[in-house]
Write an enzyme that holds these catalytic residues in place. Structure first.
Site, PDB file in Angstrom:
ATOM      1  NE  ARG A 171      10.725  67.618  37.030  1.00  0.00           N
ATOM      2  CZ  ARG A 171      11.751  67.235  36.286  1.00  0.00           C
ATOM      3  NH1 ARG A 171      11.643  66.205  35.514  1.00  0.00           N
ATOM      4  NH2 ARG A 171      12.867  67.898  36.302  1.00  0.00           N
ATOM      5  CB  CYS A 172       4.055  68.246  41.724  1.00  0.00           C
ATOM      6  SG  CYS A 172       2.842  67.064  42.266  1.00  0.00           S
ATOM      7  CD  GLN A 183      11.123  59.004  44.152  1.00  0.00           C
ATOM      8  OE1 GLN A 183      10.348  58.485  43.370  1.00  0.00           O
ATOM      9  NE2 GLN A 183      11.019  60.274  44.501  1.00  0.00           N
ATOM     10  CD  GLU A 211       8.883  67.916  43.321  1.00  0.00           C
ATOM     11  OE1 GLU A 211       8.282  68.584  44.165  1.00  0.00           O
ATOM     12  OE2 GLU A 211       9.097  66.707  43.416  1.00  0.00           O
TER      13      GLU A 211
END
Ligand SMILES: Cc1cc2nc3c(=O)[nH]c(=O)nc-3n(C[C@H](O)[C@H](O)[C@H](O)COP(=O)(O)OP(=O)(O)OC[C@H]3O[C@@H](n4cnc5c(N)ncnc54)[C@H](O)[C@@H]3O)c2cc1C
Lengths: 288, 806
Positions: free
Chosen positions: B384-385, B237, B760
């Site tokens: 996902r935050c 990522q 997110e």
């Protein structure tokens, strides 16, 4: 996630297959749809040296309707069960159950024979075969024999199938027209085995239950028939008392494991609830 | 035939710029199976690595015997810690300032920890070899419960830290303690609690789970001995960070390391960190002189490369009896597993957990977080935050519900009374953040109207009566959640990773024909950057999005950037795009002025080019300007048309949203049927509404999974329970509820295009909406709080506990 090495065989006839099984001994295993066997081989929980694929044996396929019974070849896929109009008409519980197995991909590969021969209490078809009083045809090099579904399951992954034998077909007595049926399965998601499940086949006459068979999936070390539960509803119009008595009696034969699906207490309780729901649905569907 | 000039609308439409529901260009290859993922990379002579992993949660390693494995045909080498020590790589630094074993050095600290790396000619031989490596263990006492980590006689987990009373984030209170992180004013907060009419105190545990992207973590390392160069393809990522870390660790100069992140099949935080697999593949390639591939399987992914959450939050709230909040006090026990490998900005050991005051005007607050070691996998990624933001949102949103109940107020009404008002922005929170913009009242009321909130509450009351009369076996729950996110890390004044400031970057090159390429420091894992980034450029400089290629992931060609996670791509890189585009536009304006023989100030921008003010027929399109820029630039101007921008954001962005979930729970089975889920998101300026909707759908589906069953659980012996897709709950289309989405637009005042980020939000806001719905259903029968995940059996247990089976 990579299986141990094995040799692959693809016999063209039953005789060839049973011959291979005897010649290659314990290190050989038959593979049907591979949907139970291959995953455990990938985990190396099973490591057969020889895999004998039954896919090319024509005599193991097909659905035949006789006068009083139906014969289904072991290599009939679960998808074929769902798509058969003969079965939908005469033994509709097979379709209802097959639709609750796994997902379409698995059902295109997975077979009825594999499902009942596997011996995993999580398989859905064994309980149904008990409800229908089906028998399994077993063929070895030494000959053929028949074992009732009710007598087949001895323990988790332990069945009456002897070394060297292949399950070739399943004979199902056709239930009377107008019979009621249901398979109530609680699961966490598509593709999951049952948290608790109950199959029911019954007949009704004059508003009262005439005959009834109940069997359970994934609630003990094998599929189990809940005969006392069935007895508790026979002769009744399935009133509340009869329902509760059946659920109670069924809980008596349950011995589920605690797992990520829940505690023993939960799975037993909800097992009784599945019995009730299957009975209610079957009773509502029955004519007479 | 006469050709008419295109209308302004047609010219706008041709650009497919911001606001357009442009179809995702990357899907052309993804939907045809033509993406190129790491596992698609095949090189001549490539070897494969596979791990031998620990069966124990905590054990001393007495002996490792690889002799049988080395006899397997095709096995080339077996690496252990002993070999790695030779190159000083038995341990590696983590992003959180700790160190982590690459291969077990003396002992193992969690089940499935990496012990040896078997390298073979093919994947099958590697697996056969791994099976035959014999490891002799001596089992040690296991700690899986973080509440037992700091017990006086607790077994020592990290023997390497014995005697080190100070860690990367200050003093350690116990041999299994990692850090304590404190924020806010304790005295003022204590005073607020002393004066409060009403207080609550409740433990909200947010269980351990895992991002579980479809594609697991993997890499191919190829070391060229002649050139002394390392090429590393991987599921990264943040490719540039990997390059810098690889250089620091391997001592290979940074210009001789080429990191390439090809197509990535989902990340969700899982692919930010550096894992033993990468190091081992690199070392194996250096040792063998051949490319080495390492690919995790699903069980390895779920049980060894990172985890998320495992936050145990004791929330105390103070309020007046009229329903105004006056103080917040939170203590967190944070289970970080065996090594502190949290992927947070380095100065933030608990991430941005101090966003825990949420969307409400708390005059004072105080937070303390204690991180502890246990015998579980390391990680602590932001699934996902943004960093620990979903934990914070869960804490405050459960707290608000519990307080509302105690006050006898409706949870939505209680929120409305305490929102930060529109006119209070920019708003200084009690825990140190400056919220950029918001309009919470409008969002909340819009959602309440859309679902007929009052009607739902009336229906719920009627259903409850019917339940009591025995007419139904279902109870209804309504979950309200209002979240404020903090994303876009981040300003260099407070955000860095191992000293690298968290800017991001964009390089745009316009070709002579007016087509363009944009290269970025971020890396899409499915978010659709190739589509949306081009839309920003299209609107900024009038080149059709279809004529712009967006390229990411190759550190040789891309400008340095910090990568994609924490919803930072649009807030940071999106800003860099706009800034680079504006540099190009400024040069284009000089060229146009020269060509049109006017002063620059006489020109105005018009969709896809410049025109002379007052003379609308005197125009020059960007296409023509591009040609001129190369072939006939004004005298004394360098030819060419390109720009680079490195953007250091002045502040974070603060997306927000209002979610309402309606469910019916069957008390006899515990099955929860999600009847309705309404999600309003405000992410500021909306670049591609279709992609936003897709992001919201995906995030809500993950939130649903997490709240309703997804869990990485350990038994008391340190065994992972449910570490495969048999048990780990990833919903299919059948289980997934139908999502209704909505939006308001409150642009970020400090962002060049006003965009805030959205990826997110749905996970952050969704989890409390589901959990609040379950808790709401049971709250009418005497329950204050039920811990997640709310799977069938736990719902059934709650029903039993509160007498609903009678
Ligand atoms: C994701 C997933 C979900 C699933 N969910 C369910 C579910 O909900 N309910 C359910 O019932 N099943 C489920 N299954 C299992 C699936 O139904 C299998 O297809 C079935 O259990 C076995 O059938 P098979 O043809 O695939 O057999 P195989 O996997 O090929 O074989 C299974 C076993 O039976 C033996 N065997 C197979 N055929 C014969 C034969 N003719 N004679 C003797 N021995 C034989 C094999 O040697 C092996 O030991 C699931 C499978 C997957 C992968």
């Amino acid at each position: 996630m990579i299986p141990a090495p094995f040799t692959y065989h693809r016999p063209k006839s039953l005789a060839e297959a049973t011959g291979l099984l005897v010649d290659l001994k314990d290190e050989a295993r038959v593979v049907a749809g591979g949907q139970s066997l291959i995953p455990i081989m990938k985990l190396r929980l099973a490591a057969p040296d020889h895999l004998i694929d039954l896919a090319a044996i024509a005599e193991l396929k097909g659905i035949a309707r006789g006068a009083t019974s139906i014969t289904i070849g072991a290599m009939t896929t679960q998808a074929e069960l769902i798509n058969s109009s003969v079965l939908a008409e005469s033994v509709p519980i097979l379709r209802e159950t097959a639709l609750q197995i796994a997902d379409p991909q698995v059902r295109y590969q997975g077979t009825l024979g594999g499902n009942v021969a596997n011996g995993d209490p999580g398989n859905d078809m064994p309980a149904i075969m008990m409800c229908l009083d089906a028998s399994y045809r077993l063929v070895g090099r030494a000959g053929a024999r028949t074992v009732k579904a009710r007598d087949f399951y001895l323990g988790t992954y332990v069945t009456a199938l002897n070394a060297g034998e292949i399950l070739t077909a399943i004979d199902i007595p056709v239930p009377p027209a107008g019979h009621g049926f249901a398979y109530a399965k609680l699961k966490r998601k598509i593709g999951d085995y049952a948290t608790a499940a109950a199959g029911v086949v019954l007949t009704v006459s004059g508003g009262k239950i005439q005959t009834c068979a109940i069997a359970l999936s994934n609630l003990a070390d094998t599929a189990v028939a809940a005969d006392a539960a069935a007895k508790a509803v026979i002769g009744t119009a399935l009133d509340r008392t009869a329902l509760s008595a059946a659920a109670q009696a069924a809980r008596g034969v349950m011995a589920p494991a605690a797992d990520a699906r829940g505690t023993v207490e939960y799975r037993t309780d909800v097992g009784g609830t599945m019995v009730k729901r299957a009975l209610q649905a079957a009773f509502a569907r029955a004519k007479g | 035939m006469t050709t008419t000039a295109p209308t302004r609308e047609q010219r706008e439409a041709k650009l497919e710029g911001m606001g357009c529901k442009r179809k995702r260009v990357e899907d052309v290859r993804f939907t045809q199976g033509k993406g190129t993922y790491v596992d698609d990379i095949k090189m001549p002579g490539m070897l494969y690595g596979d791990f031998v992993r620990s069966q124990h949660g905590h054990a001393r390693i007495k002996k490792i015997d690889a002799s049988k494995a080395l006899k397997v045909p095709g096995v080339v080498a077996v690496l252990t810690a002993k070999d790695l020590k030779g190159v000083n790589l038995a341990w590696m630094p983590t992003l959180a300032g700790d160190v982590q074993m690459v291969l077990a050095d003396g002992k193992v600290l969690f089940q499935n920890q990496e012990i040896a790396f078997v390298v073979a000619n093919d994947r099958y031989a590697a697996a056969d070899g791994a099976e035959l490596v014999e490891v002799e263990y001596e089992a040690l006492p296991v700690i899986v419960d973080p509440f037992k980590s700091m017990a006086p006689g607790a077994t020592v987990l990290r023997e390497d830290l014995i005697g080190k009373n100070t860690g990367a984030h200050g003093p350690r209170k116990h041999h299994n303690h990692i850090f304590e992180w404190v924020m806010g004013d304790k005295d003022l907060t204590d005073a607020a609690f002393n004066k409060a009419d009403v207080t609550i105190k409740e433990l909200f545990s947010y269980h351990r789970t895992h991002p579980s992207p479809l594609e697991t973590c993997q890499c191919v390392a190829s070391f060229d001995k002649i050139k002394s160069e390392l090429t590393l393809w991987g599921t990264f990522q943040a490719p540039h960070v990997i390059r810098t870390v690889a250089s620091l660790l391997s001592k290979i100069p940074e210009h001789k390391i080429h990191v390439i992140a090809p197509d990535i099949g989902g990340g969700f935080g899982n692919k930010v960190g550096a894992y033993p697999g990468y190091i081992c593949a690199i070392v194996a390639s250096i040792v063998t002189g051949k490319p080495v591939k390492w690919v995790e399987d699903r069980i390895e992914n779920l049980t060894s490369t990172s985890f998320a959450r495992d936050y145990h939050m004791t929330c105390e709230m103070a309020a007046t009896k009229e329903g105004k909040v006056t103080g917040l006090r939170v203590h967190v026990l944070a289970d970080h597993g065996a090594f502190d490998a949290c992927a947070d900005p380095s100065k933030w050991p608990a991430g941005f957990f101090n966003i825990v005051t949420g969307s409400y005007d708390f005059p004072v607050a105080h937070v303390a977080v204690d991180g502890v070691y246990t015998n579980k996998a390391p990680g602590g990624v932001a699934y996902r935050c943004s960093f620990r933001v979903t934990e914070a949102a869960y804490c405050i949103e459960r707290g608000m519900d519990v307080m509302a109940k105690k006050l006898g107020l409706d949870p939505a009404e209680f929120r409305l009374r305490n929102f930060i008002k529109r006119e209070q922005f920019p708003y200084q929170s009690a825990l140190g953040w400056e919220y950029d913009s918001g309009d919470y009242d409008t969002a909340m009321r819009k959602v309440m109207d859309a679902v007929d909130y009052a009607g739902l509450r009336a229906e719920q009351a009627a259903q409850r009566e019917a339940f009591k009369r025995g007419e139904t076996r279902a109870i209804m729950g309504i979950g309200v959640s209002f979240f404020t996110e903090i994303v876009g890390a981040g300003p260099s004044k407070n955000c860095d990773i191992l000293g690298v400031a968290m800017f991001d970057s964009c390089e745009i090159r316009i070709h002579p024909t007016g087509a363009a390429i944009a290269r970025m420091g971020t890396k899409s894992q499915g978010q659709g950057h190739e589509t949306t980034y081009a839309q920003i450029i299209a609107t900024e400089i009038g080149i059709p999005a279809a004529d712009i290629m967006v390229e990411e992931g190759n550190t040789d060609t891309a400008p340095y950037g910090l990568g994609t996670y924490g919803s930072r791509s649009t807030p940071v890189a999106g800003a860099a795009i706009a800034m680079a585009a504006r540099k190009i536009k400024a040069k284009a304006q000089m060229i146009a002025a020269y060509k049109l023989e006017v002063h620059e100030g006489d020109l105005e921008w018009d969709i896809d080019g410049f025109r002379v003010k007052g003379l609308p027929e005197k125009t020059m399109s960007m296409k023509d300007i591009s040609w001129a820029a190369y072939n006939s630039p004004p005298p004394n101007m360098e030819p060419g048309l390109e720009a680079v921008s490195y953007y250091d954001p002045p502040n974070m962005t603060y997306p927000f949203g209002a979610y309402i979930c309606v469910m019916d729970i069957d008390v006899d089975t515990g099955v929860a049927n999600i009847r309705r889920f309404y999600a309003l998101d405000d992410c500021g300026t909306r670049i591609n509404p279709m992609i936003i909707e897709g992001q919201v759908h995906g995030g809500l589906t993950e939130a649903f999974a997490i709240a309703m069953g997804q869990e990485i659980r350990y038994d008391e012996f340190g065994n992972v329970v449910g570490g495969s897709f048999m048990d780990f709950f990833v919903p299919t289309a059948v289980e997934t509820p139908k999502w209704e989405t909505d939006f308001t637009v409150t642009p970020s005042p400090h962002h060049p295009i006003g965009a805030k980020g959205v990826g997110e939000s749905p996970n952050v806001g969704g989890v409390p909406a589901f959990s609040n719905a379950v808790n709401d259903a049971f709250s009418f029968f005497g329950s204050t709080h039920i811990q997640m995940p709310h799977d069938h059996w736990r719902n059934w247990e709650a029903a039993k506990k509160f007498g609903l089976h009678a």
